[in-house]
Write a protein that holds these residues in place. Structure first.
Motif: not given
Length: 111
Positions: A23, A44, A46-49, A56, A71, A93-95
């Motif tokens: 990020e 980190a 939270d890696f994704r939503s 999260p 991710v 980046k987060r997914q």
């Protein structure tokens, strides 16, 4: 969101390190560890939503079974971070939600 690490890498070998970016924030991590381990050690949370509700999510099983650690790595979405070793220069980046499907492969059935 990056906060105080929940996990640390105790007595990490004094060997090689690599720099990854999560990020937009660079992180120097031991070479050879998984992306998930590196991100967790870096704070980190939270890696994704989630696809439904955008809740999260973070790694759960750390062995490739649960898919909670997805991710985007170097522009490729839905990568299992617990199975991917870090390498120098990785952009992570987060997914967010479901990845977009390639329009060229969806519904293109010729008979």
């Amino acid at each position: 969101m990056i906060t105080r690490p929940l996990f640390t890498i105790p007595d990490a070998p004094k060997g090689e390190t690599v720099t990854i970016t999560f990020e937009g924030q660079p992180m120097v991590v031991p070479d050879g560890i998984s992306v998930a381990a590196a991100l967790l050690a870096g704070g980190a949370r939270d890696f994704r939503s989630s696809v439904v509700g955008q809740a999260p999510r973070a790694p759960y099983c750390m062995m490739g079974v649960c898919f909670e650690c997805l991710v985007e790595i170097d522009g490729v979405p839905a990568r299992q971070s617990c199975l991917m070793p870090v390498r120098n220069g990785m952009q992570i980046k987060r997914q967010i939600g479901a990845p977009e499907l390639d329009d060229l492969n969806v519904g293109d059935h010729h008979e």
